[in-house]
Design an enzyme around this catalytic site. Structure first.
Site, PDB file in Angstrom:
ATOM      1  N   TRP A 248      29.157  13.205  44.637  1.00 54.16           N
ATOM      2  CA  TRP A 248      28.033  13.972  44.098  1.00 54.16           C
ATOM      3  C   TRP A 248      26.759  13.627  44.846  1.00 54.16           C
ATOM      4  O   TRP A 248      26.473  12.456  45.097  1.00 54.16           O
ATOM      5  CB  TRP A 248      27.831  13.652  42.610  1.00 54.16           C
ATOM      6  CG  TRP A 248      28.862  14.263  41.719  1.00 54.16           C
ATOM      7  CD1 TRP A 248      30.003  14.924  42.118  1.00 54.16           C
ATOM      8  CD2 TRP A 248      28.869  14.265  40.297  1.00 54.16           C
ATOM      9  NE1 TRP A 248      30.707  15.344  41.019  1.00 54.16           N
ATOM     10  CE2 TRP A 248      30.039  14.949  39.888  1.00 54.16           C
ATOM     11  CE3 TRP A 248      28.002  13.764  39.324  1.00 54.16           C
ATOM     12  CZ2 TRP A 248      30.363  15.148  38.549  1.00 54.16           C
ATOM     13  CZ3 TRP A 248      28.332  13.956  37.986  1.00 54.16           C
ATOM     14  CH2 TRP A 248      29.497  14.647  37.605  1.00 54.16           C
TER      15      TRP A 248
ATOM     16  N   GLU B 100      15.706  21.178  22.732  1.00 54.24           N
ATOM     17  CA  GLU B 100      16.632  20.843  21.648  1.00 54.24           C
ATOM     18  C   GLU B 100      16.356  19.477  21.039  1.00 54.24           C
ATOM     19  O   GLU B 100      16.927  19.132  20.007  1.00 54.24           O
ATOM     20  CB  GLU B 100      18.078  20.857  22.169  1.00 54.24           C
ATOM     21  CG  GLU B 100      18.625  22.231  22.480  1.00 54.24           C
ATOM     22  CD  GLU B 100      18.327  22.686  23.908  1.00 54.24           C
ATOM     23  OE1 GLU B 100      17.361  22.173  24.518  1.00 54.24           O
ATOM     24  OE2 GLU B 100      19.065  23.556  24.406  1.00 54.24           O
TER      25      GLU B 100
HETATM   26  P1  ADP Z   1      14.876  24.776  29.616  1.00 52.78           P
HETATM   27  O1  ADP Z   1      16.195  24.097  29.424  1.00 52.78           O
HETATM   28  O2  ADP Z   1      14.824  26.088  28.991  1.00 52.78           O
HETATM   29  O3  ADP Z   1      14.351  24.700  31.017  1.00 52.78           O
HETATM   30  P2  ADP Z   1      13.589  22.512  28.522  1.00 52.78           P
HETATM   31  O4  ADP Z   1      12.157  22.308  28.720  1.00 52.78           O
HETATM   32  O5  ADP Z   1      14.170  22.187  27.224  1.00 52.78           O
HETATM   33  O6  ADP Z   1      13.826  23.982  28.789  1.00 52.78           O
HETATM   34  O7  ADP Z   1      14.335  21.761  29.695  1.00 52.78           O
HETATM   35  C1  ADP Z   1      14.961  20.540  29.498  1.00 52.78           C
HETATM   36  C2  ADP Z   1      15.537  20.081  30.792  1.00 52.78           C
HETATM   37  O8  ADP Z   1      14.526  19.806  31.749  1.00 52.78           O
HETATM   38  C3  ADP Z   1      16.306  18.791  30.687  1.00 52.78           C
HETATM   39  O9  ADP Z   1      17.601  19.000  30.198  1.00 52.78           O
HETATM   40  C4  ADP Z   1      16.275  18.278  32.119  1.00 52.78           C
HETATM   41  O10 ADP Z   1      17.265  18.899  32.916  1.00 52.78           O
HETATM   42  C5  ADP Z   1      14.935  18.745  32.613  1.00 52.78           C
HETATM   43  N1  ADP Z   1      13.973  17.654  32.545  1.00 52.78           N
HETATM   44  C6  ADP Z   1      13.036  17.413  31.616  1.00 52.78           C
HETATM   45  N2  ADP Z   1      12.298  16.338  31.918  1.00 52.78           N
HETATM   46  C7  ADP Z   1      12.779  15.848  33.091  1.00 52.78           C
HETATM   47  C8  ADP Z   1      12.457  14.743  33.942  1.00 52.78           C
HETATM   48  N3  ADP Z   1      11.452  13.917  33.675  1.00 52.78           N
HETATM   49  N4  ADP Z   1      13.201  14.568  35.045  1.00 52.78           N
HETATM   50  C9  ADP Z   1      14.215  15.392  35.354  1.00 52.78           C
HETATM   51  N5  ADP Z   1      14.559  16.456  34.608  1.00 52.78           N
HETATM   52  C10 ADP Z   1      13.861  16.690  33.493  1.00 52.78           C
END
Ligand code: ADP
Length: 539
Positions: free
Chosen positions: A440, A327
């Site tokens: 948490w 997004e």
């Molecule tokens: P989907 O939501 O369909 O898996 P995305 O690739 O858009 O596809 O995922 C985004 C999510 O991935 C973020 O909201 C987060 O939770 C996680 N994310 C992305 N990069 C990181 C990171 N470096 N560390 C932790 N979580 C991450």
């Protein structure tokens, strides 16, 4: 000042004019290595535009791809969007039912696919009624007969018949350019619709020194797929800078990636932790070393400290830990040090590098509590992460639901802290956080300790219902091939590394952890698989 719209066609036109002979190298589905240049890609992108005109496609019509990272996919990136159509990159790892669903939702009119995906297309094409033209990304003589796909064209024959002379149209920069559906782990997939303006601004920001630091001196290897959030925008930033581009095609195993990095003298590579795990797994046993790689951006899910450590300290490769999502185009933060950090010890610098980093210009972020009240940026208070900016969605494409925005901010679904220097640390996805006795526990923190154990290949922490504490964490572990490890040994390994109440209650060994379409651990499926599991001492 002149009012020039920010259009994707200007990126490839720029690369053609100023970096025309810079190389684009692709490992193809056919298995060979193919070499081209920005000049040739620009000419063939113009042929794509003419070929789409030839099919009668209107402005804003959707053109879908099911394709690996390669030069033909790049030509579609520029030819489709540049001519005012919308490029819809489909993730081939989605379930075929979802693929059929999203082609209808997007109303795709053309679908271009790599030969690898012929069986997939044969299985779904009858359920894609909006698609009128099917194009296989291959030479004319490689087009198989009797595929059952009506009017199947070969890409080379299709664009080969079109002229390379084409004037890129000029239109409003807010026009849609491309789209990407989220993996849809819950409910139907939802689409982010990017614009020429959002994509071009993102391309500028991504190339900055404190972001990916891409320049004309680099050889860039995007292992992150072009079907997943436009390979983090690298194809656009590449054209903007004129760097050499190296595409891995379908071969994303450790050996193939290592060979490509070495043979093409790659300086910068981008990928998710699971892919880099395979690369390191290939290199470690034989004591292999990199001769050219300087930097790697790792994101998409949390990069375990053990991996940052291996790249930085064993291989001398700078790690840029990054956070983003479909997004938000996808870049939100990248982790590089500030001037004042250069005086810190290696360990102190490492503590910063493990965070997801600072916002790039264009992304504003804040964290809020359960009542939506802003929390301090003190590196301690953890809350729901909200973002806003010119490359962040305002709404999902054709969504029936109300806009996801809250007072103009997009709720990311992530839980995070932000420190006084602006460094973001994702502690969890809000649906994965473990709530134990009113406190948490970060599943990411529990997993990071497990994967630091030499016998652990992969670890997922999930919460299990507990009669007294509401939930308690367990860690689900895949051992490295041939490694010996007991639950008691791993639990012992946690001692002294985290607060006692954050140590998991149990370890469950499995052969594999389910991975989703973008290579992330699917905790929902894992919870489903372990639905009959009971914590020791509970019934
Ligand atoms: P989907 O939501 O369909 O898996 P995305 O690739 O858009 O596809 O995922 C985004 C999510 O991935 C973020 O909201 C987060 O939770 C996680 N994310 C992305 N990069 C990181 C990171 N470096 N560390 C932790 N979580 C991450």
């Amino acid at each position: 000042m002149q009012n020039q719209p920010l259009l994707i066609s200007t990126l490839i036109a720029f690369a053609d004019r100023h970096h025309g002979d810079a190389e684009i190298v692709s490992r193809r589905v056919e298995g060979d290595i193919h070499r081209t240049t920005y000049r040739q890609v620009a000419a063939r992108a113009r042929q794509v535009a003419n070929a789409l005109d030839g099919l009668g496609l209107a402005f804003s019509d959707r053109v879908a791809t099911l394709a690996w990272n390669g030069y033909r996919h790049l030509e579609l990136y520029f030819g489709v969007s540049g001519s005012g159509r919308v490029l819809h990159t489909i993730n081939p790892r989605l379930h075929p039912d979802q693929i059929a669903w999203i082609t209808q939702h997007a109303e795709d009119r053309v679908l271009c696919f790599d030969a690898t995906f012929l069986p997939l297309v044969q299985a779904v094409h009858a359920r894609c009624p909006t698609v009128q033209h099917w194009v296989m990304l291959c030479d004319a003589d490689k087009l198989p007969a009797d595929t059952g796909i009506p009017g199947l064209l070969s890409f080379e024959a299709w664009i080969g018949a079109a002229s390379s002379s084409y004037d890129w149209p000029v239109f409003d920069e807010n026009t849609a350019s491309s789209m990407c559906y989220t993996s849809g782990t819950t409910g139907d997939p939802k689409a982010a619709l990017y614009s020429h303006r959002s994509t071009t601004l993102h391309a500028y920001a991504a190339a900055l020194p404190d972001a990916m630091d891409i320049s004309a001196r680099d050889a860039v290897l995007p292992v992150v797929p072009m079907f997943h959030v436009n390979a983090w925008g690298i194809p656009y930033s590449a054209a903007l800078t004129g760097c050499k581009l190296v595409f891995p095609g379908p071969a994303m195993d450790g050996k193939s990636i290592y060979e490509l990095i070495e043979s093409e003298k790659v300086t910068f590579a981008a990928g998710v932790p699971t892919v880099w795990q395979m690369l390191l797994g290939h290199m470690q046993p034989g004591g292999l070393r990199f001769s050219s790689l300087q930097r790697t951006v790792i994101g998409g899910s949390a990069c375990p400290p053990a991996m940052v450590n291996a790249f930085q300290n064993t291989y001398g490769v700078e790690v840029l830990h990054a956070w983003g999502m479909t997004e938000i185009s996808p870049l939100g933060t990248l982790c590089s040090l500030k001037n004042k950090h250069l005086l810190l010890s290696k360990d102190e610098q490492m503590a910063i590098r493990l965070k997801q980093g600072r916002a790039v210009y264009g992304v504003d972020m804040q964290i809020v509590d359960g009542d939506g009240q802003p929390l301090p940026h003190d590196g301690v208070a953890a809350g729901d992460l909200l973002v806003k900016g010119p490359w962040i969605v305002a709404d999902y494409y054709k969504s029936q639901a109300p806009s996801p925005l809250v007072d103009g901010w997009f709720p990311t679904g992530d839980v995070a802290t932000i420190d006084a220097d602006g460094y973001l640390q994702i502690t969890d996805r809000s649906k994965d956080v473990i709530k134990s006795g009113g406190e948490w526990i970060s599943s990411i923190a529990v997993e990071n300790i497990a994967v630091a154990h030499p016998a652990v290949a992969m670890a997922a922490c999930i919460g299990i219902k507990h009669p007294k504490w509401d939930e308690r964490p367990i860690v689900v572990v895949v051992k490295k091939p041939g490694a010996e490890l007991t639950a008691a040994e791993l639990l012992q390994f946690y001692e002294g590394k985290t607060a006692k109440w954050q140590i998991p209650d149990d370890v469950v060994f499995v052969d594999a952890i389910p991975l989703g379409a973008t290579g992330k651990m699917q905790k929902m499926r894992l919870r489903e698989q372990l639905k009959d599991y009971r914590l020791p001492g509970t019934s």
